[in-house]
Scaffold this motif. Structure first.
Motif, mmCIF file in Angstrom:
data_model
loop_
_atom_site.group_PDB
_atom_site.id
_atom_site.type_symbol
_atom_site.label_atom_id
_atom_site.label_comp_id
_atom_site.label_asym_id
_atom_site.label_seq_id
_atom_site.Cartn_x
_atom_site.Cartn_y
_atom_site.Cartn_z
ATOM 1 N N LEU A 50 -14.477 2.178 -11.198
ATOM 2 C CA LEU A 50 -15.750 2.847 -11.453
ATOM 3 C C LEU A 50 -15.512 4.116 -12.255
ATOM 4 O O LEU A 50 -14.504 4.808 -12.063
ATOM 5 N N ARG A 51 -16.453 4.412 -13.140
ATOM 6 C CA ARG A 51 -16.477 5.673 -13.873
ATOM 7 C C ARG A 51 -17.806 6.367 -13.588
ATOM 8 O O ARG A 51 -18.853 5.717 -13.617
ATOM 9 N N TYR A 52 -17.752 7.670 -13.368
ATOM 10 C CA TYR A 52 -18.971 8.462 -13.226
ATOM 11 C C TYR A 52 -18.988 9.470 -14.360
ATOM 12 O O TYR A 52 -17.999 10.163 -14.615
ATOM 13 N N HIS A 53 -20.137 9.549 -15.064
ATOM 14 C CA HIS A 53 -20.282 10.460 -16.194
ATOM 15 C C HIS A 53 -21.157 11.643 -15.777
ATOM 16 O O HIS A 53 -22.389 11.509 -15.734
ATOM 17 N N VAL A 92 -26.352 9.967 -7.370
ATOM 18 C CA VAL A 92 -27.058 10.244 -8.618
ATOM 19 C C VAL A 92 -27.214 8.939 -9.394
ATOM 20 O O VAL A 92 -26.228 8.306 -9.748
ATOM 21 N N PRO A 93 -28.422 8.508 -9.660
ATOM 22 C CA PRO A 93 -28.617 7.226 -10.339
ATOM 23 C C PRO A 93 -28.313 7.301 -11.834
ATOM 24 O O PRO A 93 -28.461 8.348 -12.464
ATOM 25 N N GLY A 94 -27.893 6.169 -12.391
ATOM 26 C CA GLY A 94 -27.817 6.011 -13.838
ATOM 27 C C GLY A 94 -26.603 6.595 -14.510
ATOM 28 O O GLY A 94 -26.547 6.630 -15.746
ATOM 29 N N ARG A 95 -25.584 7.032 -13.739
ATOM 30 C CA ARG A 95 -24.404 7.636 -14.360
ATOM 31 C C ARG A 95 -23.107 6.928 -13.971
ATOM 32 O O ARG A 95 -22.029 7.402 -14.302
ATOM 33 N N LEU A 96 -23.220 5.805 -13.310
ATOM 34 C CA LEU A 96 -22.041 5.085 -12.824
ATOM 35 C C LEU A 96 -21.795 3.838 -13.663
ATOM 36 O O LEU A 96 -22.684 3.004 -13.818
ATOM 37 N N VAL A 97 -20.586 3.711 -14.190
ATOM 38 C CA VAL A 97 -20.174 2.509 -14.906
ATOM 39 C C VAL A 97 -19.490 1.586 -13.905
ATOM 40 O O VAL A 97 -18.477 1.959 -13.297
ATOM 41 N N ILE A 115 -22.185 0.597 -24.356
ATOM 42 C CA ILE A 115 -23.411 0.089 -23.734
ATOM 43 C C ILE A 115 -23.481 0.371 -22.231
ATOM 44 O O ILE A 115 -24.475 0.039 -21.589
ATOM 45 N N LEU A 116 -22.443 0.983 -21.653
ATOM 46 C CA LEU A 116 -22.401 1.215 -20.206
ATOM 47 C C LEU A 116 -22.411 2.717 -19.903
ATOM 48 O O LEU A 116 -21.754 3.480 -20.616
ATOM 49 N N PRO A 117 -23.134 3.177 -18.875
ATOM 50 C CA PRO A 117 -23.883 2.408 -17.878
ATOM 51 C C PRO A 117 -25.090 1.695 -18.501
ATOM 52 O O PRO A 117 -25.830 2.312 -19.274
ATOM 53 N N LYS A 126 -22.278 7.002 -23.000
ATOM 54 C CA LYS A 126 -21.989 5.590 -22.733
ATOM 55 C C LYS A 126 -20.637 5.198 -23.312
ATOM 56 O O LYS A 126 -20.157 5.806 -24.270
ATOM 57 N N VAL A 127 -20.051 4.159 -22.717
ATOM 58 C CA VAL A 127 -18.756 3.641 -23.171
ATOM 59 C C VAL A 127 -18.837 2.126 -23.265
ATOM 60 O O VAL A 127 -19.728 1.496 -22.687
ATOM 61 N N SER A 128 -17.917 1.548 -23.977
ATOM 62 C CA SER A 128 -17.879 0.094 -24.101
ATOM 63 C C SER A 128 -17.179 -0.521 -22.887
ATOM 64 O O SER A 128 -16.404 0.158 -22.198
ATOM 65 N N PRO A 129 -17.419 -1.798 -22.606
ATOM 66 C CA PRO A 129 -16.672 -2.462 -21.529
ATOM 67 C C PRO A 129 -15.160 -2.411 -21.753
ATOM 68 O O PRO A 129 -14.397 -2.277 -20.794
ATOM 69 N N VAL A 130 -14.735 -2.510 -23.006
ATOM 70 C CA VAL A 130 -13.302 -2.444 -23.299
ATOM 71 C C VAL A 130 -12.764 -1.054 -22.982
ATOM 72 O O VAL A 130 -11.709 -0.903 -22.345
ATOM 73 N N ALA A 131 -13.479 -0.014 -23.430
ATOM 74 C CA ALA A 131 -13.018 1.349 -23.183
ATOM 75 C C ALA A 131 -13.026 1.683 -21.689
ATOM 76 O O ALA A 131 -12.128 2.385 -21.193
ATOM 77 N N ALA A 132 -14.035 1.199 -20.951
ATOM 78 C CA ALA A 132 -14.071 1.444 -19.505
ATOM 79 C C ALA A 132 -12.857 0.812 -18.834
ATOM 80 O O ALA A 132 -12.187 1.448 -17.999
ATOM 81 N N SER A 133 -12.544 -0.423 -19.195
ATOM 82 C CA SER A 133 -11.373 -1.098 -18.628
ATOM 83 C C SER A 133 -10.105 -0.350 -18.997
ATOM 84 O O SER A 133 -9.195 -0.179 -18.169
#
Length: 951
Positions: A50-53, A92-97, A115-117, A126-133
């Motif tokens: 999980l990532r939190y922004h 906090v809603p809307g900030r978790l990937v 595109i995420l979250p 926002k970050v991409s699924p690849v960047a989050a991984s």
């Protein structure tokens, strides 16, 4: 030589790392340093994926300090990863990937785009699924290197586990994430194999005894985001030790614990309002609630579960506590929903249900049928022949053979109730008990098993054979007909050994250098053919892969566009991915064919086909050459105007021209593009035909190359720029092919759109000659077709259309009051303008794009405001209003895109009141495909025969 062997389980829910010293048989878990509270660091074996922004000013830099300093691979200035991210995301809603791994296997979006979250507000980075991984892997690298500075992780022998069902696109993106994280060299291993390797390693001292009565092991791995099935055949080798080989792998299923949590969240959502009207949560708040339901599910399905528990959803902002709402869940309710819903006993071994599922959230294409046991029945049915052989059963038996041994893995099976239900289901199918292998810790077994695999390759532990998990095919037929078998050539059979290249010696392909070549591949886990065999693939037996493409160039030849004969080779690489090469027959030059992994590549799903061309094609191309060819010919302008009619005389009505014929005609026009400049009539005809023959800009092999060639003409504009019809045809062409334009190209077109609708008289006087003039109608249709531009730009286009709609409404009212003949003409003109503007508004604000990515749709709040304006119109007098409203309110199943239930009900009421077509109401009420008439009305053109957009 590396000092350590390291394995990483990059999970949907948690990421785990295990290791062993080279030469040692002791496998250890690596405790990962991570933030547990602001400013506090703790170590744990599980790193939540999980990532939190944080919002600006929400957290001080000192509160985010880890034992190392490193920039976020995704480029954010502040980010929280792991346990603290889970805590903050619950508040906090809307900030978790979350679920980045599931997004890696979602081909309908650009997985490299930020595109995420999903569904987050515009101010949330926002970050991409690849960047989050990549960020989770980078966190592990930094944590390891901080502890073992003398032995950096990137220099160790690395294994990274993935779902067995990941296709080549998802595997390649996983490798790209690892490279982004600074881990360029590693080996991919399938998770069910890793789980079994863990069990084999732990039982290695008495393995022959432990597997003495076992012939076939089913590994069922249900994690947070995916479900994987694998079959392991057990035989006795010459030395009395078991010989193990994998003989079956299931298809990809985005189905796991996340789905169960979401189902519970939907139930709890209905109770949060108490006795008041039902509460519909936003996508981000529903994500929060699903996280709360995950904890409740694990509690109520545990062996010593309480009878009930309370699920609390905190408020937001200043109302964090006071605005909280709660609802109860009982043990029996969870058992009924999760156990019976996801693991029904399925006594009849019914197959999985097809079609769209009820649970579709957060933009992910979850499996249509949530019943894992029905998918399992399908899997065993598909591998029945191999299973019968492994179990020693008669080959002509009609019953589905059931393995005699089961290994469960994945966090879902921490719930004892679910483990026992799956065991009972298989025992019922088998009509006798089966053995269940003990998995002492499903959360970490895969990570440990990756190390056991590496030790096995070094001769220190048992190994599993089996080679490639699936067969790979080159498609020969058009893949547009989803219900028909496809002919294909096997290029790599299931079971093929790693690092062993197979050459299709009996198959030769003619390829032209200097131009793109595209191959369409599919994979299958069904029965195994031989390399080079031509087979028929049934619809349920294969998964189409992203296209693989390259531009073949001969570095030693001056003539870079000559045609050469080549052959194909295929190999399962040592990292576990498919490699395909073209090899020249004459000089053995080689070209690697690489997968196209961006969202738009998935649209070009049809394969090189053998559609027979009509007899009149040669004469048709001669007609095109006569008009536009390089040789000067005396052609009367009347003949130029009649070109379309002449082509239809030779080829039939152009509405019936199939896509392959259209592209052949476009290629002929493209080769003679210079001839369009001879006269205004030439240019009109060329632009009209070219746009028609290349629409919608994608969907056929080489369309990407065609668009690239056509786009090269954009900056030069038209030759006859003072001819209004030439200008109109220019913009019609780009509207028709807009689906093939990149984001950058659509933004460039948007610049010209903005000038044409915004420039004042003085600015128009300074217009460059290459900037083609466009009427309001031209721009309306063009702007509505730019689906790849960001949603905020679309909102601006829609605002312009809405203002024009208001003006047209006033004009219509004024004209209606004028009872003269002139008034009637003005009324007809105003009503036509209203129709065009409503069409444009519905296309710009569409909830389901035709060719764009779902993350670029206009914000819900904006679209709801547009709908309020449309609802003010008299739908009986303005028929297009109902059509527009139905598309603005179209149901997608994705809460981040769907309008409110209240507004949806009002749209349905109004549609019913004016007797609108039933399909309009259907698309508002439920998730449906558009019919051909609505598709044509929305696109402004019918799609070529045989081409179907997945909307």
């Amino acid at each position: 030589m590396s000092k350590y062997v390291v394995s990483i389980d990059l999970g949907t829910t948690n990421t785990v790392m295990a290791y062993a010293e080279t030469g040692s048989a002791q496998i250890r878990l690596f405790d990962i340093d991570q933030l547990t509270a602001p400013g506090e660091v703790g170590a744990a074996a599980l790193l939540p994926s999980l990532r939190y922004h944080p919002a600006t000013g929400e957290m001080a830099d000192g509160e985010l300090q880890l034992p190392w300093r490193a920039d976020d691979v995704a480029g954010l200035s502040q980010v929280v990863i792991g346990r603290l991210a889970r805590k903050l995301g619950a508040q906090v809603p809307g900030r978790l990937v979350a679920s980045a791994k599931s997004w890696l296997s979602h081909p309908q979006v650009d997985r490299t785009a930020a595109i995420l979250p999903w569904g987050a507000e515009a101010d949330v980075p926002k970050v991409s699924p690849v960047a989050a991984s990549a960020s989770y892997l980078a966190h592990l690298r930094h944590a390891w290197n901080a502890r073992f500075a003398a032995h950096p992780l990137e220099q160790q022998q690395l294994v990274l586990t993935i779902p067995a069902s990941f296709d080549e696109g998802a595997r390649a993106l996983t490798l790209e994430a690892a490279r982004m994280a600074g881990l360029p060299s590693l080996r991919l291993l399938e998770e069910p194999q890793a789980a079994f390797y863990d069990w084999l390693f732990r039982q290695r001292a008495a393995l022959a005894t432990e597997l003495a009565e076992t012939r076939l092991v089913l590994v069922c791995d249900v994690g947070g985001g995916t479900t994987d099935f694998s079959l392991m055949k057990v035989e006795t080798s010459g030395d009395g030790q078991p010989a193990i080989s994998r003989i079956g792998v299931g298809n990809h299923l985005i189905l796991g614990g996340d789905n169960m949590d979401l189902a519970l969240a939907h139930l709890v959502e209905t109770r949060l309002a108490g006795g008041d009207a039902p509460v519909r949560l936003s996508a981000s708040r529903l994500s929060q609630l699903a996280e709360r339901c995950r904890a409740a599910k694990e509690l109520l399905l545990a062996a010593d579960a309480p009878e009930r528990t309370t699920v609390t959803l905190l408020g937001t902002g200043a109302k964090l506590i006071g605005g909280s709402r709660s609802a109860e869940l009982t043990r029996d309710e969870v058992a009924a929903l999760v156990v019976d819903g996801f693991f029904p006993l399925n006594e009849t071994q019914a197959p999985a249900k097809r079609g769209r599922g009820a649970i579709v959230e957060f933009g992910l294409p979850y499996a249509a049928d949530a019943a894992i046991t029905r998918h399992l029945a399908d899997f065993l049915r598909q591998h029945a022949a191999a299973t019968r052989a492994a179990l020693g059963l008669p080959a002509d038996s009609t019953a589905i053979p059931i393995p005699d041994t089961l290994l469960l893995n994945g966090g879902v099976f921490r719930a004892d109730t679910l483990a026992r239900r799956l065991e009972a289901t298989l025992a019922g199918w088998r009509q006798q008990p089966l053995r269940v292998l003990h998995n002492d810790n499903p959360d970490v077994a895969v990570a440990r098993g990756g190390v056991a695999y590496a030790l096995g390759q070094a001769g220190q532990a048992p190994v599993i054979g089996g080679g490639s998990a699936r067969s790979y095919f080159l498609l020969l037929d058009d893949a547009g007909e989803a219900d028909k078998p496809l002919r294909a050539i096997c290029i790599l059979p299931r079971g093929a050994a790693e690092n062993r290249e197979l050459l299709l010696a009996d198959r030769t392909f003619a390829l032209r250098l200097g131009r793109p070549v595209r191959f369409h591949l599919a994979s299958s886990t069904a029965e195994t053919p031989h390399a080079g065999d031509v087979v028929e693939l049934r619809p349920d037996d294969y998964i189409q892969l992203p296209p693989i493409a390259t531009v073949l160039r001969d570095s030693s030849a001056a003539d870079a566009r000559k045609e050469i004969p080549v052959q194909l080779t295929a190999m399962l690489s040592e990292v576990g991915t498919l490699e395909v090469h073209c090899v020249a027959k004459e000089d053995a030059q080689r070209w690697l064919l690489e997968f196209q992994l961006r969202g738009e590549a998935a649209a070009e799903a049809d394969a090189p086909d053998e559609t027979p061309m009509p007899a009149g094609l040669t004469a048709a191309i001669e007609k095109i050459d006569r008009i536009f060819g390089a040789r000067a010919q005396q052609v009367d302008i009347k003949e130029v105007k009649q070109l379309r009619a002449q082509l239809e005389h030779l080829l039939g009505s152009r509405e019936s021209w199939p896509t392959p014929l259209l592209r052949r005609l476009f290629d002929a026009l493209l080769e003679r593009a210079k001839g369009r400049r001879r006269s205004p009539g030439h240019e009109r005809a060329w632009l009209n035909l070219s746009g028609y023959c290349l629409r919608p800009g994608f969907g056929h092999p080489l369309d990407g190359w065609r668009i690239e060639q056509l786009w090269g003409m954009y900056e030069t504009g038209v030759q006859h720029h003072q001819d209004s019809q030439v200008c109109a045809e220019w913009w019609t062409l780009w509207r028709r092919v807009s689906g093939g334009l990149s984001v950058e190209a659509q933004l460039r077109v948007l610049d010209d759109f903005a000038f044409n609708v915004q420039a004042d008289a003085a600015e128009r006087g300074r217009r460059p000659v290459t900037l083609v003039n466009g009427s309001e109608e031209d721009m309306l249709r063009l702007g509505a077709s730019l689906e790849r531009i960001p949603g905020n730009y679309k909102a601006e286009i829609g605002a312009w259309m809405l203002e024009q709609l208001r003006k047209a409404g006033k004009s219509a009212a004024k004209a209606a009051a004028n009872k003269s003949r002139g008034g009637a003409a003005d009324l007809a003109k105003a009503e036509a303008a209203q129709g065009r503007l409503l069409w444009g508004l519905s296309r710009v604000g569409a909830r389901q794009p035709f060719h764009g990515s779902a993350h670029d749709v206009v914000d819900i709040g904006v679209v709801e405001n547009w709908l309020d304006e449309v609802l003010k119109l008299d739908w009986k007098k303005v028929e297009p209003a109902g059509f527009a409203a139905s598309h603005l309110a179209r149901m997608t199943g994705d809460r981040s895109r769907d309008i409110s239930d209240t507004l949806r009900a009002e749209v349905l009421r109004r549609l019913s009141g004016v007797g609108a077509p039933a399909n309009w109401s259907a698309m508002v009420r439920e998730v449906v495909q558009l019919d051909q008439a609505d598709e044509k009305r929305m696109l402004g053109d019918a799609l070529p025969p045989g081409l179907k957009l997945l909307s």
